[in-house]
Write a protein that holds these residues in place. Structure first.
Motif, mmCIF file in Angstrom:
data_model
loop_
_atom_site.group_PDB
_atom_site.id
_atom_site.type_symbol
_atom_site.label_atom_id
_atom_site.label_comp_id
_atom_site.label_asym_id
_atom_site.label_seq_id
_atom_site.Cartn_x
_atom_site.Cartn_y
_atom_site.Cartn_z
ATOM 1 N N ARG A 1 37.109 30.672 40.668
ATOM 2 C CA ARG A 1 38.652 30.743 41.805
ATOM 3 C C ARG A 1 39.373 32.480 40.132
ATOM 4 N NH1 ARG A 1 43.051 27.583 43.331
ATOM 5 N NH2 ARG A 1 45.095 28.692 43.286
ATOM 6 N N GLN A 2 39.278 33.172 40.599
ATOM 7 C CA GLN A 2 39.239 35.072 39.606
ATOM 8 C C GLN A 2 41.332 34.625 40.268
ATOM 9 O OE1 GLN A 2 36.710 37.251 40.688
ATOM 10 N NE2 GLN A 2 35.802 36.870 38.814
ATOM 11 N N PRO A 3 41.679 34.440 38.882
ATOM 12 C CA PRO A 3 42.973 35.435 39.363
ATOM 13 C C PRO A 3 43.659 36.638 39.467
ATOM 14 C CG PRO A 3 42.802 33.709 36.908
ATOM 15 C CD PRO A 3 41.728 33.956 37.743
ATOM 16 N N ASP A 4 44.879 36.515 40.568
ATOM 17 C CA ASP A 4 44.572 38.272 40.419
ATOM 18 C C ASP A 4 45.888 38.543 40.670
ATOM 19 O OD1 ASP A 4 44.886 40.925 42.668
ATOM 20 O OD2 ASP A 4 42.419 40.988 41.770
ATOM 21 N N GLN A 5 46.474 39.469 40.342
ATOM 22 C CA GLN A 5 48.038 39.812 40.863
ATOM 23 C C GLN A 5 48.012 39.734 42.062
ATOM 24 O OE1 GLN A 5 49.451 43.799 38.476
ATOM 25 N NE2 GLN A 5 48.430 42.388 36.655
ATOM 26 N N LYS A 6 46.754 40.507 42.582
ATOM 27 C CA LYS A 6 47.215 40.198 44.338
ATOM 28 C C LYS A 6 46.904 39.509 44.728
ATOM 29 C CE LYS A 6 46.427 45.557 44.435
ATOM 30 N NZ LYS A 6 45.087 46.497 44.761
ATOM 31 N N GLY A 7 46.863 38.459 44.406
ATOM 32 C CA GLY A 7 46.524 36.718 45.157
ATOM 33 C C GLY A 7 44.682 36.452 44.681
ATOM 34 N N ASP A 8 45.115 35.583 43.986
ATOM 35 C CA ASP A 8 43.801 34.891 44.049
ATOM 36 C C ASP A 8 42.419 35.045 44.456
ATOM 37 O OD1 ASP A 8 45.604 33.954 42.094
ATOM 38 O OD2 ASP A 8 45.017 31.389 42.057
ATOM 39 N N ARG A 9 41.144 35.456 43.917
ATOM 40 C CA ARG A 9 39.948 35.760 44.409
ATOM 41 C C ARG A 9 38.980 34.330 44.999
ATOM 42 N NH1 ARG A 9 40.182 41.154 45.757
ATOM 43 N NH2 ARG A 9 37.993 40.952 45.740
ATOM 44 N N VAL A 10 37.826 34.364 45.453
ATOM 45 C CA VAL A 10 37.265 33.572 45.356
ATOM 46 C C VAL A 10 35.450 34.915 45.188
ATOM 47 C CG1 VAL A 10 35.824 31.966 47.547
ATOM 48 C CG2 VAL A 10 37.982 31.904 47.825
ATOM 49 N N LYS A 11 35.269 33.158 43.794
ATOM 50 C CA LYS A 11 34.237 34.252 43.062
ATOM 51 C C LYS A 11 32.635 33.547 43.790
ATOM 52 C CE LYS A 11 31.648 36.394 39.453
ATOM 53 N NZ LYS A 11 31.651 36.361 38.083
ATOM 54 N N LEU A 12 31.952 34.092 44.965
ATOM 55 C CA LEU A 12 30.505 33.464 45.072
ATOM 56 C C LEU A 12 29.006 33.542 44.729
ATOM 57 C CD1 LEU A 12 31.405 31.996 49.131
ATOM 58 C CD2 LEU A 12 31.029 30.941 46.544
ATOM 59 N N ALA A 13 28.797 33.378 43.395
ATOM 60 C CA ALA A 13 27.703 33.854 43.164
ATOM 61 C C ALA A 13 26.310 33.255 43.145
ATOM 62 C CB ALA A 13 27.733 33.916 41.235
ATOM 63 N N MET A 14 25.038 33.486 44.039
ATOM 64 C CA MET A 14 24.308 33.092 44.983
ATOM 65 C C MET A 14 22.797 33.993 44.211
ATOM 66 S SD MET A 14 24.705 33.416 49.373
ATOM 67 C CE MET A 14 25.859 34.952 48.434
ATOM 68 N N SER A 15 21.839 32.342 44.195
ATOM 69 C CA SER A 15 20.813 33.094 43.409
ATOM 70 C C SER A 15 19.248 32.560 44.361
ATOM 71 C CB SER A 15 20.652 32.626 41.784
ATOM 72 O OG SER A 15 19.115 32.717 41.461
ATOM 73 N N GLY A 16 18.590 33.311 44.495
ATOM 74 C CA GLY A 16 17.408 32.180 45.631
ATOM 75 C C GLY A 16 16.172 32.800 44.646
ATOM 76 N N LYS A 17 15.158 32.356 44.839
ATOM 77 C CA LYS A 17 13.671 32.722 44.608
ATOM 78 C C LYS A 17 12.884 33.454 45.619
ATOM 79 C CE LYS A 17 9.556 31.172 43.330
ATOM 80 N NZ LYS A 17 8.938 29.925 43.019
#
Length: 149
Positions: free
Chosen positions: A126-142
């Motif tokens: 979860r990333q706090p943001d003044q305009k509304g919290d954001r969802v951060k997804l990080a994907m790593s695949g071979k």
């Protein structure tokens, strides 16, 4: 009993016990990511025997359910395509809109191949943001190159 029955038992016990997925992860596994544990309990991945035993104890599952948690699941089944759940549909929409872009950029960088969904890791925060919290997804695949025979 089948895998869908086990998922239903887990979701019912989770609801009745008032548990969060984070709390469940902490009780089931310290070495496997929370995303994999959640996916396993929802029927898309499998647990190691020790993890399955902890889950069975936590959710008060019968032995057969514990065994099913360790078996290789039938993955990737959605009730409907395109999905109708708004959150899941947004991921479908992302692939529709950006899929060709991801393909071009990945293959320009790596060559002719694919990103593995088997040798794969994902994190969510979860990333706090003044305009509304954001969802951060990080994907790593071979990266897996196509082979010519």
């Amino acid at each position: 009993m089948n895998r869908a029955d086990v998922t239903d038992l887990i979701l019912s016990a989770k609801r009745l016990k008032g548990l969060t997925w984070k709390q469940i992860h902490e009780k089931v596994s310290v070495s496997t990511s929370p995303i994999v544990v959640t996916a396993a309990l929802l029927g898309q991945m499998r647990l190691e025997p020790g993890e399955a035993a902890k889950a069975a104890e936590l959710f008060e599952l019968p032995k057969e359910a514990e065994i099913l948690l360790t078996e290789i699941p039938y993955r990737g089944s959605l009730p409907q395509v395109p999905p109708t759940d708004p959150l899941i549909y947004r991921f479908y929409e992302l692939v529709q809109v950006y899929g060709t872009t991801w393909k071009e950029l990945i293959q320009e960088e790596f060559g002719d191949g694919i990103m593995s969904a088997i040798d794969f890791d994902m994190t969510m925060e979860r990333q706090p943001d003044q305009k509304g919290d954001r969802v951060k997804l990080a994907m790593s695949g071979k990266f897996l190159s196509y082979k010519r025979y």
